[in-house]
Design a protein around this motif. Structure first.
Motif, PDB file in Angstrom:
ATOM      1  N   THR A  70       1.091  -1.235   0.004  1.00 20.52           N
ATOM      2  CA  THR A  70       0.466  -0.145   0.260  1.00 20.52           C
ATOM      3  C   THR A  70       1.248   1.241  -0.213  1.00 20.52           C
ATOM      4  O   THR A  70       0.481   2.188  -0.453  1.00 20.52           O
ATOM      5  N   LEU A  73       2.452   2.001  -3.399  1.00 18.91           N
ATOM      6  CA  LEU A  73       0.948   2.034  -4.721  1.00 18.91           C
ATOM      7  C   LEU A  73       1.199   3.271  -4.510  1.00 18.91           C
ATOM      8  O   LEU A  73       0.906   4.758  -5.339  1.00 18.91           O
ATOM      9  N   ALA A  74       0.890   3.971  -2.850  1.00 15.78           N
ATOM     10  CA  ALA A  74       0.943   5.568  -2.432  1.00 15.78           C
ATOM     11  C   ALA A  74       2.144   6.410  -2.863  1.00 15.78           C
ATOM     12  O   ALA A  74       1.635   7.678  -3.538  1.00 15.78           O
ATOM     13  N   VAL A  76       4.204   5.675  -5.544  1.00 21.97           N
ATOM     14  CA  VAL A  76       4.273   5.979  -6.692  1.00 21.97           C
ATOM     15  C   VAL A  76       3.365   6.962  -7.528  1.00 21.97           C
ATOM     16  O   VAL A  76       3.049   7.582  -8.135  1.00 21.97           O
ATOM     17  N   GLY A  77       1.921   6.907  -6.614  1.00 20.96           N
ATOM     18  CA  GLY A  77       0.984   7.962  -7.115  1.00 20.96           C
ATOM     19  C   GLY A  77       1.351   9.019  -6.562  1.00 20.96           C
ATOM     20  O   GLY A  77       1.053  10.206  -7.136  1.00 20.96           O
ATOM     21  N   PHE A  78       2.065   9.838  -5.253  1.00 20.32           N
ATOM     22  CA  PHE A  78       2.609  10.640  -5.076  1.00 20.32           C
ATOM     23  C   PHE A  78       3.583  11.547  -6.574  1.00 20.32           C
ATOM     24  O   PHE A  78       3.055  12.601  -7.134  1.00 20.32           O
ATOM     25  N   ARG A  80       3.782  10.039  -8.982  1.00 20.29           N
ATOM     26  CA  ARG A  80       3.053  11.151 -10.691  1.00 20.29           C
ATOM     27  C   ARG A  80       2.274  12.227 -10.417  1.00 20.29           C
ATOM     28  O   ARG A  80       2.224  13.017 -11.421  1.00 20.29           O
ATOM     29  N   PHE A  81       1.764  12.479  -9.296  1.00 19.60           N
ATOM     30  CA  PHE A  81       1.445  14.039  -9.114  1.00 19.60           C
ATOM     31  C   PHE A  81       2.527  14.958  -9.016  1.00 19.60           C
ATOM     32  O   PHE A  81       1.969  15.585  -9.372  1.00 19.60           O
ATOM     33  N   ARG A  84       3.739  14.986 -12.534  1.00 20.35           N
ATOM     34  CA  ARG A  84       2.485  16.534 -12.980  1.00 20.35           C
ATOM     35  C   ARG A  84       2.358  17.514 -13.104  1.00 20.35           C
ATOM     36  O   ARG A  84       1.147  18.716 -13.685  1.00 20.35           O
TER      37      ARG A  84
END
Length: 88
Positions: A70, A73-74, A76-78, A80-81, A84
């Protein structure tokens, strides 16, 4: 002897958790805070692993794996955020 070692590990993990929390609250930038949050998740996984060794409950290792996945995945999400453009 094992009890002393486990207690020392708990103390060291607690101190590292405290230092990571300080970096989370004082971090000058968002990437610093993201890295410290990932470190906190890793330290929590270590706590669960040491507790599993201490108590002999092998099912706690499954919990540690879920927490690690978990947090990955968090992270990786941060990432990508931030890639961008971050907060606008």
């Amino acid at each position: 002897m094992l009890t002393i070692t486990i207690n020392i590990v708990y103390i060291m993990l607690s101190l590292s958790l405290l230092m990571a929390f300080v970096r989370l609250t004082r971090g000058p930038s968002l990437p610093d805070r993201v890295v410290s949050l990932e470190l906190i998740a890793s330290i929590v996984v270590a706590f669960v692993g040491v507790h599993a060794v201490d108590t002999g409950v092998a099912n706690l290792l499954d919990v540690a794996i879920v927490i690690a996945l978990t947090s990955f995945l968090a992270a990786v999400g941060f990432a990508r955020f931030l890639e961008r453009g971050g907060p606008r």
